[in-house]
Design a protein around this motif. Structure first.
Motif, mmCIF file in Angstrom:
data_model
loop_
_atom_site.group_PDB
_atom_site.id
_atom_site.type_symbol
_atom_site.label_atom_id
_atom_site.label_comp_id
_atom_site.label_asym_id
_atom_site.label_seq_id
_atom_site.Cartn_x
_atom_site.Cartn_y
_atom_site.Cartn_z
ATOM 1 N N ASN A 175 0.818 -1.199 0.000
ATOM 2 C CA ASN A 175 0.000 0.000 0.000
ATOM 3 C C ASN A 175 0.859 1.260 0.000
ATOM 4 O O ASN A 175 1.449 1.619 1.006
ATOM 5 C CB ASN A 175 -0.936 -0.005 1.202
ATOM 6 C CG ASN A 175 -1.940 -1.129 1.089
ATOM 7 O OD1 ASN A 175 -2.451 -1.403 0.009
ATOM 8 N ND2 ASN A 175 -2.202 -1.796 2.192
ATOM 9 N N ALA A 176 0.896 1.910 -1.131
ATOM 10 C CA ALA A 176 1.759 3.073 -1.277
ATOM 11 C C ALA A 176 1.091 4.330 -0.716
ATOM 12 O O ALA A 176 1.766 5.226 -0.257
ATOM 13 C CB ALA A 176 2.108 3.275 -2.735
ATOM 14 N N ILE A 177 -0.226 4.365 -0.743
ATOM 15 C CA ILE A 177 -0.933 5.568 -0.290
ATOM 16 C C ILE A 177 -1.891 5.216 0.853
ATOM 17 O O ILE A 177 -2.576 4.195 0.810
ATOM 18 C CB ILE A 177 -1.738 6.219 -1.439
ATOM 19 C CG1 ILE A 177 -0.796 6.627 -2.583
ATOM 20 C CG2 ILE A 177 -2.536 7.412 -0.936
ATOM 21 C CD1 ILE A 177 -1.487 7.338 -3.740
ATOM 22 N N ARG A 178 -1.875 6.066 1.881
ATOM 23 C CA ARG A 178 -2.763 5.865 3.016
ATOM 24 C C ARG A 178 -3.637 7.107 3.179
ATOM 25 O O ARG A 178 -3.114 8.221 3.286
ATOM 26 C CB ARG A 178 -1.928 5.640 4.277
ATOM 27 C CG ARG A 178 -2.517 4.672 5.283
ATOM 28 C CD ARG A 178 -1.405 4.054 6.136
ATOM 29 N NE ARG A 178 -0.473 5.057 6.647
ATOM 30 C CZ ARG A 178 -0.635 5.745 7.762
ATOM 31 N NH1 ARG A 178 -1.703 5.561 8.512
ATOM 32 N NH2 ARG A 178 0.280 6.612 8.160
ATOM 33 N N VAL A 179 -4.948 6.914 3.153
ATOM 34 C CA VAL A 179 -5.892 8.015 3.351
ATOM 35 C C VAL A 179 -6.455 7.866 4.766
ATOM 36 O O VAL A 179 -7.023 6.827 5.102
ATOM 37 C CB VAL A 179 -7.044 7.947 2.322
ATOM 38 C CG1 VAL A 179 -8.059 9.051 2.569
ATOM 39 C CG2 VAL A 179 -6.497 8.019 0.898
ATOM 40 N N VAL A 180 -6.256 8.892 5.599
ATOM 41 C CA VAL A 180 -6.657 8.789 7.002
ATOM 42 C C VAL A 180 -7.739 9.827 7.312
ATOM 43 O O VAL A 180 -7.528 11.023 7.104
ATOM 44 C CB VAL A 180 -5.445 8.989 7.936
ATOM 45 C CG1 VAL A 180 -5.867 8.856 9.390
ATOM 46 C CG2 VAL A 180 -4.353 7.977 7.610
ATOM 47 N N VAL A 181 -8.881 9.348 7.793
ATOM 48 C CA VAL A 181 -10.019 10.232 8.067
ATOM 49 C C VAL A 181 -10.185 10.378 9.581
ATOM 50 O O VAL A 181 -10.235 9.371 10.295
ATOM 51 C CB VAL A 181 -11.316 9.663 7.436
ATOM 52 C CG1 VAL A 181 -12.492 10.600 7.665
ATOM 53 C CG2 VAL A 181 -11.124 9.408 5.944
ATOM 54 N N VAL B 86 -8.932 15.152 6.462
ATOM 55 C CA VAL B 86 -8.413 13.932 5.832
ATOM 56 C C VAL B 86 -6.938 14.135 5.536
ATOM 57 O O VAL B 86 -6.558 15.160 4.958
ATOM 58 C CB VAL B 86 -9.177 13.620 4.520
ATOM 59 C CG1 VAL B 86 -8.534 12.450 3.785
ATOM 60 C CG2 VAL B 86 -10.643 13.322 4.817
ATOM 61 N N GLU B 87 -6.096 13.191 5.947
ATOM 62 C CA GLU B 87 -4.675 13.270 5.645
ATOM 63 C C GLU B 87 -4.311 12.190 4.635
ATOM 64 O O GLU B 87 -4.768 11.063 4.733
ATOM 65 C CB GLU B 87 -3.854 13.089 6.924
ATOM 66 C CG GLU B 87 -4.095 14.211 7.923
ATOM 67 C CD GLU B 87 -3.348 14.014 9.226
ATOM 68 O OE1 GLU B 87 -2.790 14.998 9.735
ATOM 69 O OE2 GLU B 87 -3.322 12.875 9.739
ATOM 70 N N VAL B 88 -3.492 12.565 3.666
ATOM 71 C CA VAL B 88 -3.034 11.602 2.656
ATOM 72 C C VAL B 88 -1.530 11.419 2.813
ATOM 73 O O VAL B 88 -0.761 12.376 2.706
ATOM 74 C CB VAL B 88 -3.379 12.079 1.230
ATOM 75 C CG1 VAL B 88 -2.866 11.073 0.193
ATOM 76 C CG2 VAL B 88 -4.887 12.275 1.083
ATOM 77 N N PHE B 89 -1.136 10.171 3.121
ATOM 78 C CA PHE B 89 0.281 9.848 3.286
ATOM 79 C C PHE B 89 0.735 9.025 2.085
ATOM 80 O O PHE B 89 0.085 8.048 1.718
ATOM 81 C CB PHE B 89 0.510 9.018 4.556
ATOM 82 C CG PHE B 89 0.161 9.731 5.820
ATOM 83 C CD1 PHE B 89 1.135 10.412 6.544
ATOM 84 C CD2 PHE B 89 -1.145 9.727 6.311
ATOM 85 C CE1 PHE B 89 0.812 11.067 7.728
ATOM 86 C CE2 PHE B 89 -1.479 10.377 7.497
ATOM 87 C CZ PHE B 89 -0.491 11.046 8.210
ATOM 88 N N GLU B 90 1.837 9.443 1.502
ATOM 89 C CA GLU B 90 2.378 8.697 0.363
ATOM 90 C C GLU B 90 3.864 8.523 0.601
ATOM 91 O O GLU B 90 4.565 9.490 0.932
ATOM 92 C CB GLU B 90 2.114 9.486 -0.919
ATOM 93 C CG GLU B 90 2.226 8.652 -2.154
ATOM 94 C CD GLU B 90 1.729 9.397 -3.395
ATOM 95 O OE1 GLU B 90 2.000 8.918 -4.488
ATOM 96 O OE2 GLU B 90 1.078 10.450 -3.243
ATOM 97 N N THR B 91 4.356 7.294 0.413
ATOM 98 C CA THR B 91 5.761 7.007 0.665
ATOM 99 C C THR B 91 6.643 7.982 -0.118
ATOM 100 O O THR B 91 6.453 8.177 -1.313
ATOM 101 C CB THR B 91 6.086 5.557 0.230
ATOM 102 O OG1 THR B 91 4.983 4.733 0.597
ATOM 103 C CG2 THR B 91 7.351 5.051 0.882
ATOM 104 N N GLY B 92 7.559 8.618 0.599
ATOM 105 C CA GLY B 92 8.516 9.505 -0.064
ATOM 106 C C GLY B 92 7.994 10.899 -0.354
ATOM 107 O O GLY B 92 8.703 11.723 -0.917
ATOM 108 N N LYS B 93 6.741 11.174 0.036
ATOM 109 C CA LYS B 93 6.209 12.520 -0.210
ATOM 110 C C LYS B 93 5.733 13.149 1.094
ATOM 111 O O LYS B 93 5.489 12.456 2.071
ATOM 112 C CB LYS B 93 5.036 12.457 -1.205
ATOM 113 C CG LYS B 93 5.464 12.112 -2.601
ATOM 114 C CD LYS B 93 4.302 12.269 -3.559
ATOM 115 C CE LYS B 93 4.716 11.819 -4.955
ATOM 116 N NZ LYS B 93 3.574 11.713 -5.854
ATOM 117 N N GLU B 94 5.572 14.455 1.070
ATOM 118 C CA GLU B 94 5.083 15.140 2.253
ATOM 119 C C GLU B 94 3.588 14.855 2.449
ATOM 120 O O GLU B 94 2.852 14.731 1.464
ATOM 121 C CB GLU B 94 5.289 16.645 2.091
ATOM 122 C CG GLU B 94 5.912 17.282 3.324
ATOM 123 C CD GLU B 94 6.219 18.749 3.078
ATOM 124 O OE1 GLU B 94 5.488 19.587 3.612
ATOM 125 O OE2 GLU B 94 7.194 19.030 2.345
#
Lengths: 182, 123
Positions: free
Chosen positions: B25-31, B79-87
């Motif tokens: 999972n490269a992208i995590r969307v957190v609510v 909502v926060e979006v976390f992506e490996t290697g990105k802010e």
């Protein structure tokens, strides 16, 4: 909040954050007597903590200084002439039988009764966010029953996670079919 | 009532895919789903993300999860979006409609929807 189902979601998230493995959510309607209860096997609370719960300036959270979950629920119940009850057994004192039960009682004929709203979305949201927790959901209305037990689903799913979208859709449809027959 | 056979059919279809979901999972969307988020409308936002990610066929690379209070209650739903290697990208005052656009343009297309981010929002 505009729907009781949102209060139920909020209160049940307390159980998941208390580390509960099993959560039972019961809604009971008999005439204008409406109640729901959330029981969990989470870490529980001491008696002193339970006493402080209706105080909005009491919270265990560190990100801000107020906690409104229980005060909101209490207000919603009391404005219909109802009340809430919270009983808890802390894990320190009761290592084998710890957990918390929160119940809220309402008069649904009262003009200030907040309607239940989209309870199906609340159940789906809880399972989506806590796919490893087991939920038993029952809604009894004048003798008719809607129910869901994630343990039964898990037995069929053989390791396929409860939060996979097709499974969540199945849960949503199953509940809405049951409600259409209620 | 929806039959357990139907659920078993879903299981058989999903089984091959389960291993893929783990670790990739490269992208995590957190609510944010605390009292503040829920009362501001986080439930439909969460459900929109879950549905749109699945409709876009991204369930293998994107996870949608819930968290408690992030501490900026006046901006909820957050909502926060976390992506490996990105802010990390923080979206505020979210709605289900905004969620759809974020899945389209950001999660799928790789372009942050700047106008919904906390930096571009006045109270």
């Amino acid at each position: 909040m505009k729907e009781l189902s949102l209060y139920i979601l909020d209160i049940t998230e307390n159980s998941t954050r208390a580390g509960a493995k099993n959560i039972s959510l019961e809604i009971t309607e008999e005439g204008s007597r409406f109640s729901f209860s959330v029981s969990d096997d989470g870490c529980g609370m001491s008696e002193e903590t339970v006493k402080k719960l209706s105080d909005p300036f009491y919270t265990t959270r560190t990100t801000r200084k107020v906690g409104l979950g229980i005060p909101f629920l209490r207000l919603a119940a009391e404005q219909t002439g109802g009340h809430i009850e919270i009983s808890s057994r802390s894990a320190e004192q009761f290592p084998d039988t710890h957990g918390t039960k929160t119940s809220a009682f309402f008069d649904s004929s009262h003009i200030d009764f907040v309607p239940l709203g989209d309870i199906i979305s609340t159940v789906v949201t809880l399972i989506q966010g806590n796919p490893d927790t087991d939920f038993v959901f029952t809604h009894t209305k004048d003798g008719k029953l809607v129910s869901l037990d994630t343990k039964e689903l898990r037995a069929v799913l053989e390791g396929v996670p409860l939060d996979s979208f097709p499974v969540l859709e199945w849960i949503r449809e199953s509940l809405s079919e049951q409600y259409s027959q209620m | 009532m929806k039959s357990l056979e139907e659920l078993a059919a879903i299981r058989d279809k999903m089984k091959g895919k389960v291993s893929l979901r783990e670790g990739e999972n490269a992208i995590r969307v957190v609510v944010g789903m605390a009292t503040c988020g829920i009362s501001a409308g986080a439930r439909p936002v969460l459900n929109a993300f879950v549905e749109e990610v699945s409709n876009a066929g991204l369930s293998d690379s994107v996870t949608v999860t819930q968290t408690g209070c992030i501490g900026i209650c006046q901006f909820e739903p957050v909502v926060e979006v976390f992506e490996t290697g990105k802010e990390k990208v923080t979206y505020v005052k979210m709605t289900a409609e905004k969620a759809k656009r974020i899945v389209d343009e950001h999660i799928k297309g790789g372009k942050v929807v700047a106008e919904y981010t906390i930096g571009n929002t006045k109270l």
